[in-house]
Design a protein around this motif. Structure first.
Motif, short mmCIF file in Angstrom:
data_model
loop_
_atom_site.label_atom_id
_atom_site.label_comp_id
_atom_site.label_asym_id
_atom_site.label_seq_id
_atom_site.Cartn_x
_atom_site.Cartn_y
_atom_site.Cartn_z
N GLN A 162 -4.15 -8.62 -28.66
CA GLN A 162 -4.94 -7.48 -29.12
C GLN A 162 -6.43 -7.83 -29.18
OE1 GLN A 162 -3.76 -5.48 -32.79
NE2 GLN A 162 -5.76 -4.45 -32.84
N MET A 163 -6.73 -9.03 -29.64
CA MET A 163 -8.14 -9.44 -29.70
C MET A 163 -8.77 -9.42 -28.31
SD MET A 163 -9.85 -12.89 -31.30
CE MET A 163 -9.07 -14.07 -30.19
N GLY B 256 -14.37 -19.15 -25.94
CA GLY B 256 -15.81 -19.17 -25.64
C GLY B 256 -16.21 -20.45 -24.94
N LEU C 19 -10.85 -17.66 -30.51
CA LEU C 19 -12.04 -17.06 -29.91
C LEU C 19 -13.10 -18.12 -29.62
CD1 LEU C 19 -13.14 -14.34 -29.03
CD2 LEU C 19 -14.05 -13.99 -31.32
N LYS C 20 -13.25 -19.07 -30.52
CA LYS C 20 -14.17 -20.19 -30.28
C LYS C 20 -13.74 -20.96 -29.03
CE LYS C 20 -15.50 -21.25 -35.09
NZ LYS C 20 -16.84 -21.85 -35.20
N ASN D 24 -9.31 -5.79 -27.42
CA ASN D 24 -10.37 -5.16 -28.21
C ASN D 24 -11.75 -5.65 -27.81
OD1 ASN D 24 -8.61 -5.00 -31.42
ND2 ASN D 24 -8.47 -3.67 -29.65
N LEU D 25 -11.84 -6.94 -27.50
CA LEU D 25 -13.15 -7.53 -27.19
C LEU D 25 -13.40 -7.61 -25.68
CD1 LEU D 25 -13.29 -10.36 -29.89
CD2 LEU D 25 -14.30 -8.07 -30.00
N PHE D 26 -12.46 -7.07 -24.90
CA PHE D 26 -12.62 -7.01 -23.44
C PHE D 26 -12.92 -8.40 -22.86
CE2 PHE D 26 -14.27 -2.99 -25.30
CZ PHE D 26 -13.22 -2.16 -24.94
N LEU D 27 -12.20 -9.39 -23.36
CA LEU D 27 -12.44 -10.76 -22.87
C LEU D 27 -11.83 -10.91 -21.48
CD1 LEU D 27 -11.58 -12.79 -26.10
CD2 LEU D 27 -13.80 -11.88 -25.39
N PRO D 28 -12.56 -11.54 -20.57
CA PRO D 28 -12.07 -11.68 -19.20
C PRO D 28 -11.11 -12.86 -19.09
CG PRO D 28 -14.28 -12.57 -19.37
CD PRO D 28 -13.90 -12.12 -20.75
N GLN E 198 -13.74 -20.83 -21.36
CA GLN E 198 -13.90 -19.82 -20.31
C GLN E 198 -12.78 -19.90 -19.28
OE1 GLN E 198 -16.52 -17.40 -20.14
NE2 GLN E 198 -16.75 -18.04 -22.27
#
Lengths: 272, 272
Positions: B155-156, B133, B129-130, B159-163, B136
């Motif tokens: 899944q992450m 971030g 996740l880091k 769940n976090l709707f990451l683009p 991108q």
């Protein structure tokens, strides 16, 4: 203004936007505090997105989730008047699925607000991270009234290196000093009048500091004296990282107060 | 190729890129498995970013963090040959600060790999996740060999709707069938030769399924029979959501094997 219910709608629109996006996440029941955030977002960004979502994961069992004030129609009208571009109003089932990756706020989330509401900030960070993922905002606006929330969100952004700018916004008050809160509607006339002692004690503390008093015990005692007839949950003086401090450091201190009126908890604070 | 050590460097460069970014996060000690990910990223994106970071939070106490193979100079050379645009090699202190917002993988992270390595996937998700971030990326490339990791990262993102688009990549094997792993260097000649039974048993299982055998107990027994002289940690047959299943569902099943050779754990799997 366009009202969006699904994540896909918002994501599709977001893809077409290349200018700055200002984002104001809320739980609705909008008051002048929220409006000040939206106005600031409107001034500072080409596109303004507001979300209204009463997030279940930040309420503890027995808290006021079901009773939390909901005023969808009034809120829509307010957003329209504030020239919001997109109002995002998802359902719970849109935002959450069955088994989820969770966010664990750091230890300092278990003091102050987190002491009476353990796990509350895990839920706050979870929904904010989801919303940041969906909205991909340039700037996100949060009120200083929820100071600990603001601090933890800023920390999350820092820890996860999220490309978003967190903009802290001043507390908005009634003319008589009461800090605006969606929960103020729960107060009886008598409670509302007693609640004025909260901001009064903060002003007195601010005046003490202005006169050169930096000892936090003395300042706390002054505050407690003014609020002696209230059901005070805590008075805390912390630095911006939420460590309790013995001496005020100017530009780095916050005085926080929580007072209970029956089941209603009122928060207020002053940033020194 | 530019080698970047700080987050600011990478963020500043990222701001100037408007085309697709393919990202391959690794812990270094690059082998042909990693190279296949990088090549796929190179084919599918204008810009390719690789990270090398041996992430401490995904190692448990007593695991091989300090002994984990490090071959920075060879890795740099490989990335250069693969026409990587940016190689991100941060220090631990760059990626982590003292008190952190943590990620809590869901319950299914405590089965299989998570059973012997409880908390491992919390660390994996945290660093991924880091990195997401910071980088991108448009597309991020992960090998199917770490199937449970791939499932939890997907899944992450959901769940976090990451683009970001997660691209699963095929397992790369030696000519004799051994799945590539940075940990293969720990094997003695004898162990390496015994380890061939892992892929052999997976091929046999695949052949059984091709003949119409869908009963997972029968398939597991066949696998265990082939590996009867090995120190098998687990053989599991799961669906893509990592629920154990009694009957193979085609295009939705994975057979997973972990075998121990002394302190070295070898993972392999086949996606049916």
């Amino acid at each position: 203004m366009q009202i969006l219910k699904t994540i896909e709608q918002l994501q599709n629109i977001r893809k077409t936007i290349s200018s700055n996006v200002g984002f104001v996440p809320t739980m609705g029941a909008l008051h002048d505090g929220h409006i000040s955030l939206i106005k600031k977002a409107r001034l500072e960004n080409e596109i303004v997105i507001v979300s209204i979502f009463v997030n279940p994961t930040q309420f503890l069992p027995g808290e006021d989730l079901d009773a939390y004030p909901r005023r969808d129609e009034a809120d829509k009208r307010i957003c329209e008047l504030c020239k919001v571009d997109y109002l995002f109003m998802p359902e719970i089932s849109t935002m959450y699925s069955k088994e989820e990756v969770l966010i664990k706020a750091p230890n300092k989330s278990y003091i102050l607000e987190g002491l009476t509401r353990p796990g509350h900030f895990d839920g706050v960070l979870q929904v904010v991270l989801k919303l940041f993922g969906i909205v991909q905002a340039t700037n996100a606006y949060f009120g200083k009234k929820d100071a600990q929330q603001l601090s933890l969100i800023s920390q999350m952004v820092k820890n996860l290196f999220l490309p978003i700018n967190i903009v802290p916004c001043e507390i908005v008050r009634e003319n008589d000093g009461l800090a605006l809160s969606s929960r103020n509607v729960y107060l009886s006339t008598e409670q509302r009048s007693e609640a004025l002692l909260i901001s009064k004690s903060l002003y007195s503390a601010g005046a003490l500091v202005a006169k050169g008093e930096l000892n936090t015990t003395i300042i706390k005692n002054k505050i407690l004296e003014i609020m002696k007839n209230l059901d005070v949950e805590y008075v805390a003086i912390v630095d911006r990282e939420f460590n309790e401090i013995n001496e005020i450091e100017l530009k780095n201190s916050i005085i926080l107060i929580v007072v209970r009126f029956g089941k209603t908890r009122l928060l207020d604070n002053i940033w020194l």
